[in-house]
Enzyme design. Sequence first.
Site, PDB file in Angstrom:
ATOM      1  N   ARG A   1      -8.974   0.546  -9.765  1.00 47.28           N
ATOM      2  CA  ARG A   1     -10.058   0.463  -8.667  1.00 47.28           C
ATOM      3  C   ARG A   1     -11.222   0.661  -8.959  1.00 47.28           C
ATOM      4  NH1 ARG A   1      -5.760   4.581  -5.008  1.00 47.28           N
ATOM      5  NH2 ARG A   1      -4.652   2.617  -4.324  1.00 47.28           N
TER       6      ARG A   1
ATOM      7  N   SER B   1       0.710  -1.305   0.031  1.00 41.11           N
ATOM      8  CA  SER B   1      -0.099  -0.019  -0.097  1.00 41.11           C
ATOM      9  C   SER B   1       0.746   1.347   0.080  1.00 41.11           C
ATOM     10  CB  SER B   1      -1.030   0.018   1.186  1.00 41.11           C
ATOM     11  OG  SER B   1      -1.912  -0.899   1.127  1.00 41.11           O
TER      12      SER B   1
ATOM     13  N   GLU C   1      -4.706  -3.493  -5.634  1.00 37.88           N
ATOM     14  CA  GLU C   1      -4.951  -2.149  -6.060  1.00 37.88           C
ATOM     15  C   GLU C   1      -5.209  -1.234  -4.846  1.00 37.88           C
ATOM     16  OE1 GLU C   1      -4.193  -1.857  -8.991  1.00 37.88           O
ATOM     17  OE2 GLU C   1      -4.670  -3.666  -9.851  1.00 37.88           O
ATOM     18  N   GLY C   2      -4.701  -1.702  -3.807  1.00 39.10           N
ATOM     19  CA  GLY C   2      -4.741  -0.755  -2.537  1.00 39.10           C
ATOM     20  C   GLY C   2      -5.921  -1.268  -1.513  1.00 39.10           C
TER      21      GLY C   2
END
Length: 388
Positions: free
Chosen positions: A242, A135, A362-363
Site C-alpha cells: 500500500r 477487498s 491492494e485494497g
Amino acid sequence: MDFRLTDEQKMVRDTVRAFVQKELLPLEGDVLRNEREGRVGIEREQLRQLQLKAKELGFWGINTPEEYGGANLGPVMTAIIIMELSHTFVPFAFGGSADNILYHCNEEQKQRYLIPTINGERRSCFALTEPGAGSDAANIKMSAVKDGKHWVLNGEKVFITNGNEADFTMVFAVTDKERGARGVTCFLVDREMGWRSNYIHTMGEWGPASLYFENVRVPEENILGELNQGFTLGMQWIGAGRWNIAARAVGAAERLLQMGIDYAKTRSTFGKPIAERQAIQWMIADSRVEIEATRWLALHAAWMAEEGLDTRHAASIAKLYGSNMANQVADRVMQIHGGMGYTKELPIERWYREMRVWRIFEGTDEIQRFIISRDLLRGYVRLGEELV
C-alpha cells in the site's frame, strides 16, 4: 525534526535517477511502439540485462538481508528508490529480491524457493484474491483438505500479478472452515503440481492471471509459516504494497507534471503560451501540492515500517490519497496536452490507463476508507497522536 535526506539517501537517489535517465528513458519509445503493435513492451531477457547493469552499481536485493547477498536498504530508502524508478513507465525493478513473506520459509524451503527467487532462477506470484473475495480477503473459499501427508487444493484465484509467468505460487486456502480467517493457510505450490493459469486482458498493460486448482496435491512440508496462520502473512504482504503504491504515485505524477509544464510553455493559443492562462496555472499548482502531500504520507508510512511500528493506518491513508492523486494529475496533464495527450504517441494515455488500477488493487478506495474510519471510530488511532 529533520526532514532532510541523509548524504547516503541523496547518493542513492541521485544514482537511481541517473540510471533511469541513461538506461530506461531511452527505451520508452520502443516500449510504446511494441505495445501499440501488440507485442510485449520489453522482453524479460532485456530486463534481466538491465538488472545486471544495476547490480554493477550496487543495486541488487535492495530489501534483501545481507546474508542472502542483498543491500537491505530498508523501507525509507525503498520508498525513495520507487519514487525515482516510477519516473518512467518501463516496467523495471532491481533484481535480487523476493516477496517479504518468503522469508518465513523454513531452511529446506529456502533452498527450493527463497534463494532461487533471489537469484532470479525462479519466479513467484502471490495468490489471495478470488472471484468472490477481493477487498473482503477473509472471505476466501479455496479449500485445502488433508489427505495423508498431502493437502488437496480446489478453487480459483483471480487478478494475480505474474500469475502467467510464475513457476510457483504462494496461495492461500481454507484449512479450517470453522475458524474463518484464522483457519487460512499459505502453501508453496509449484506449477508442475498441477495448477494452471489464464491471461486476463485489462484496460492497462498490466496483464494479471486467473489461477485454477483442481485436486492439486501439495505435500504438507510446503506449508509456508504455520498451519492456519496464513491470513497474517497475507496481510503482511499487502500492507507493504500500500505505501509502495503511494511512492509509485509520486514518481509517475512528477514525471507527468513536468511534461505538462514543458508543454504549457511551448503550446500557444490566441497569441500567448497556455502557461500564461490561469486555468493551466491552477492545474499545475494543485498537482504540485498534491504530489508533495503524497510524498510525505508515503515516507511517513515507510518510516513507521522501518521503526517496526504498526503501519496499517498510515499505509491506508497514503494509498488512498496517493492513488487518487496520480489519477487526478494524469487527467490534468492530458487536458493540458489536449488531443495530443489522448494519442498513443505520448505516454500520458498509457499512464492514464495504468494508474486506474492503483485505486483498486491492494485494497480499493472503499476498503481504505473503511479501515481509516474504523480505526478512528473505535479509538485504535486518535487524532493529534499520529506522530510517534
